[in-house]
Design an enzyme around this catalytic site. Structure first.
Site, PDB file in Angstrom:
ATOM      1  N   ALA A 211       0.831  -1.222   0.000  1.00  0.00           N
ATOM      2  CA  ALA A 211       0.000   0.000   0.000  1.00  0.00           C
ATOM      3  C   ALA A 211       0.862   1.267   0.000  1.00  0.00           C
ATOM      4  O   ALA A 211       1.950   1.251   0.582  1.00  0.00           O
ATOM      5  CB  ALA A 211      -0.904  -0.013   1.232  1.00  0.00           C
ATOM      6  N   PRO A 212       0.426   2.336  -0.641  1.00  0.00           N
ATOM      7  CA  PRO A 212      -0.852   2.496  -1.363  1.00  0.00           C
ATOM      8  C   PRO A 212      -0.866   1.903  -2.779  1.00  0.00           C
ATOM      9  O   PRO A 212      -1.891   1.957  -3.434  1.00  0.00           O
ATOM     10  CB  PRO A 212      -1.017   4.019  -1.420  1.00  0.00           C
ATOM     11  N   GLY A 213       0.272   1.361  -3.246  1.00  0.00           N
ATOM     12  CA  GLY A 213       0.183   0.630  -4.515  1.00  0.00           C
ATOM     13  C   GLY A 213       1.057   1.126  -5.657  1.00  0.00           C
ATOM     14  O   GLY A 213       0.809   0.786  -6.809  1.00  0.00           O
ATOM     15  N   GLY A 214       2.068   1.933  -5.347  1.00  0.00           N
ATOM     16  CA  GLY A 214       2.966   2.417  -6.410  1.00  0.00           C
ATOM     17  C   GLY A 214       3.636   1.264  -7.153  1.00  0.00           C
ATOM     18  O   GLY A 214       3.604   1.196  -8.393  1.00  0.00           O
ATOM     19  N   ASP A 230      -0.913  -6.155   2.449  1.00  0.00           N
ATOM     20  CA  ASP A 230      -0.697  -4.980   3.292  1.00  0.00           C
ATOM     21  C   ASP A 230      -1.978  -4.743   4.089  1.00  0.00           C
ATOM     22  O   ASP A 230      -3.073  -4.744   3.516  1.00  0.00           O
ATOM     23  CB  ASP A 230      -0.386  -3.733   2.422  1.00  0.00           C
ATOM     24  N   ASP A 267       8.661  -3.876  -0.070  1.00  0.00           N
ATOM     25  CA  ASP A 267       9.062  -2.514   0.299  1.00  0.00           C
ATOM     26  C   ASP A 267       8.468  -2.209   1.675  1.00  0.00           C
ATOM     27  O   ASP A 267       8.014  -1.118   1.941  1.00  0.00           O
ATOM     28  CB  ASP A 267       8.526  -1.552  -0.788  1.00  0.00           C
ATOM     29  N   LYS A 297      15.921  -1.628   4.724  1.00  0.00           N
ATOM     30  CA  LYS A 297      15.897  -0.347   5.452  1.00  0.00           C
ATOM     31  C   LYS A 297      17.124  -0.285   6.366  1.00  0.00           C
ATOM     32  O   LYS A 297      17.330  -1.188   7.188  1.00  0.00           O
ATOM     33  CB  LYS A 297      14.611  -0.228   6.285  1.00  0.00           C
TER      34      LYS A 297
HETATM   35  C1  LIG Z   1       6.840   2.437   2.093  1.00  0.00           C
HETATM   36  S1  LIG Z   1       5.231   1.762   2.183  1.00  0.00           S
HETATM   37  C2  LIG Z   1       5.177   0.836   0.692  1.00  0.00           C
HETATM   38  C3  LIG Z   1       4.961   1.677  -0.504  1.00  0.00           C
HETATM   39  C4  LIG Z   1       4.625   0.836  -1.716  1.00  0.00           C
HETATM   40  N1  LIG Z   1       5.773   0.051  -2.160  1.00  0.00           N
HETATM   41  C5  LIG Z   1       4.154   1.691  -2.861  1.00  0.00           C
HETATM   42  O1  LIG Z   1       4.818   1.699  -3.894  1.00  0.00           O
HETATM   43  O2  LIG Z   1       3.121   2.355  -2.732  1.00  0.00           O
HETATM   44  C6  LIG Z   1       5.406   0.513   3.378  1.00  0.00           C
HETATM   45  C7  LIG Z   1       4.176  -0.335   3.609  1.00  0.00           C
HETATM   46  O3  LIG Z   1       4.592  -1.466   4.376  1.00  0.00           O
HETATM   47  C8  LIG Z   1       3.450  -1.891   5.085  1.00  0.00           C
HETATM   48  N2  LIG Z   1       3.853  -2.863   6.114  1.00  0.00           N
HETATM   49  C9  LIG Z   1       4.657  -2.670   7.193  1.00  0.00           C
HETATM   50  N3  LIG Z   1       4.757  -3.807   7.898  1.00  0.00           N
HETATM   51  C10 LIG Z   1       4.024  -4.742   7.247  1.00  0.00           C
HETATM   52  C11 LIG Z   1       3.733  -6.123   7.481  1.00  0.00           C
HETATM   53  N4  LIG Z   1       4.225  -6.769   8.517  1.00  0.00           N
HETATM   54  N5  LIG Z   1       2.937  -6.781   6.588  1.00  0.00           N
HETATM   55  C12 LIG Z   1       2.431  -6.137   5.505  1.00  0.00           C
HETATM   56  N6  LIG Z   1       2.654  -4.840   5.249  1.00  0.00           N
HETATM   57  C13 LIG Z   1       3.447  -4.155   6.101  1.00  0.00           C
HETATM   58  C14 LIG Z   1       2.854  -0.593   5.611  1.00  0.00           C
HETATM   59  O4  LIG Z   1       1.474  -0.763   5.933  1.00  0.00           O
HETATM   60  C15 LIG Z   1       3.082   0.342   4.424  1.00  0.00           C
HETATM   61  O5  LIG Z   1       1.906   0.448   3.642  1.00  0.00           O
END
Ligand SMILES: C[S@@+](CC[C@H](N)C(=O)[O-])C[C@H]1O[C@@H](n2cnc3c(N)ncnc32)[C@H](O)[C@@H]1O
Length: 341
Positions: A211-214, A230, A267, A297
């Protein structure tokens, strides 16, 4: 002895220098723009050998380099600076004849360099065209690089592949699309380009922390089926997409049939060791030889040690192909691995 200008992401030059020192113990370095740009000499190592070694096994934090073939002071005023640039361009005549050349001019924030990038380029172009070169912004045989620091102008002519990136200073730019769901999408687009890994080659992708889905939107655009995991909401524009399944779950709690995916992307904003455990537990859901692109990270203080520990952990289930801090990575690096057979 040939010297080079090296560039890393803001704040990461110390790690780029450290990596180089480990690789070439006789290396000498000095900072130019703190945290970002530095000059280095490989201490007796022939230039071609150094570049071949860097290309064969690219360092994680060194984003860009070019050879210093000419230097000029910046305290003589605009005419003197312009003159030095024109003279250097003219001195390249024999090497640029019949070739295409890009001119890349950039400066540090504290540089008194009196021209903008385009103005600087326009100063050098006539001498190059007169010598029989074709000028283009990218995709050329050669790049004439100019970097202005606080006190000095550095110039060099090299092949794009020897610079590690054909973007000025390795600063990759994508056109900002109005429909872009998140800036995070640039990270995946850059990984695709930097690693030479066309995403359209894959069929079924698992996107962890989607999320949000990029990233998901890039994968859908490439024609893949995507399972996005997510707990957070995906962008409205993706809801109901026929090739998208969104599981609003923690990635630590999902399970799939063996060999379900040929691509995993991750991510997740989480401690990189936790992420590693989650991804490794999901390795059986990937087919043999499947690729995974994961952002690591760097929330711990020592990036080089963190990366080396994570390489050992990921190495149990995956073959490590590349690890690179991309221009669009902030406090993180991007890793490409393949599921072991
Ligand atoms: C940086 S954002 C991702 C952005 C995404 N790659 C995009 O392009 O929109 C990180 C995401 O990791 C999710 N997240 C963190 N821990 C998680 C977990 N244990 N399981 C699933 N999602 C997780 C968060 O909810 C957040 O939406």
């Amino acid at each position: 002895m040939m010297e080079f200008i090296g560039t890393a992401n803001p704040g990461f030059a110390p790690y780029a220098m450290d990596e180089l020192r480990r690789r070439f113990p006789a290396l000498t370095v000095s900072g130019l723009a703190p945290g970002e740009t530095f000059r280095f000499a490989a201490g007796g190592r022939p230039e071609r050998e150094l570049i071949a070694e860097l290309r064969r096994d690219e360092p994680v934090f060194l984003r860009h380099l070019f050879p210093i073939e000419a230097e000029a002071g910046l305290d003589g005023g605009p005419d003197a600076v312009a003159d030095a640039m024109i003279r250097f361009a003219a001195s390249c005549a024999n090497r640029v004849r019949g070739k295409t050349v890009a001119v890349q001019v950039r400066k540090s924030q504290d540089s008194p360099f009196p021209f903008g990038s385009a103005e600087g380029r326009d100063l050098m172009v006539p001498a190059l065209t007169e010598a029989g070169a074709g000028i283009a912004p990218r995709g050329t045989d050669l790049i004439l690089s100019v970097y202005a620091s606080k006190k000095t102008l550095y110039m060099g002519l090299s092949a794009p592949e020897d610079n590690l990136s054909d973007w000025p200073g390795g600063a990759v730019r994508f056109r900002r699309d109005d429909g872009l769901i998140s800036r995070a999408a640039f990270k995946l687009l850059e990984a695709e380009q930097a690693f030479g890994l066309p995403l359209s080659r894959f069929t079924n992708a698992l996107d962890l922390g989607a999320a949000p889905g990029g990233w998901t939107s890039v994968l859908l655009e490439r024609g893949l089926k995507v399972t996005a995991v997510d707990p957070a909401e995906m962008a409205d524009s993706l809801k109901g997409h026929p090739r998208l399944r969104h599981l609003r779950r923690n990635a630590a709690e999902v399970d799939f049939a063996p060999g379900s995916f040929d691509l995993l992307v991750c991510d997740m904003s989480w401690d990189p060791y936790h992420t590693c455990r989650i991804v490794s537990n999901l390795a059986p859901a990937l087919s043999a030889g499947a690729s995974a692109l994961i952002t690591l990270k760097l929330m711990h203080r020592k990036p080089l040690q963190t990366i080396s520990a994570l390489k050992a952990e990921y190495g149990k289930a995956f073959e490590i192909v590349r690890i690179k801090q991309l221009f669009h990575n902030r406090e993180e690096v991007t890793m490409w691995v393949r599921r072991k057979a």
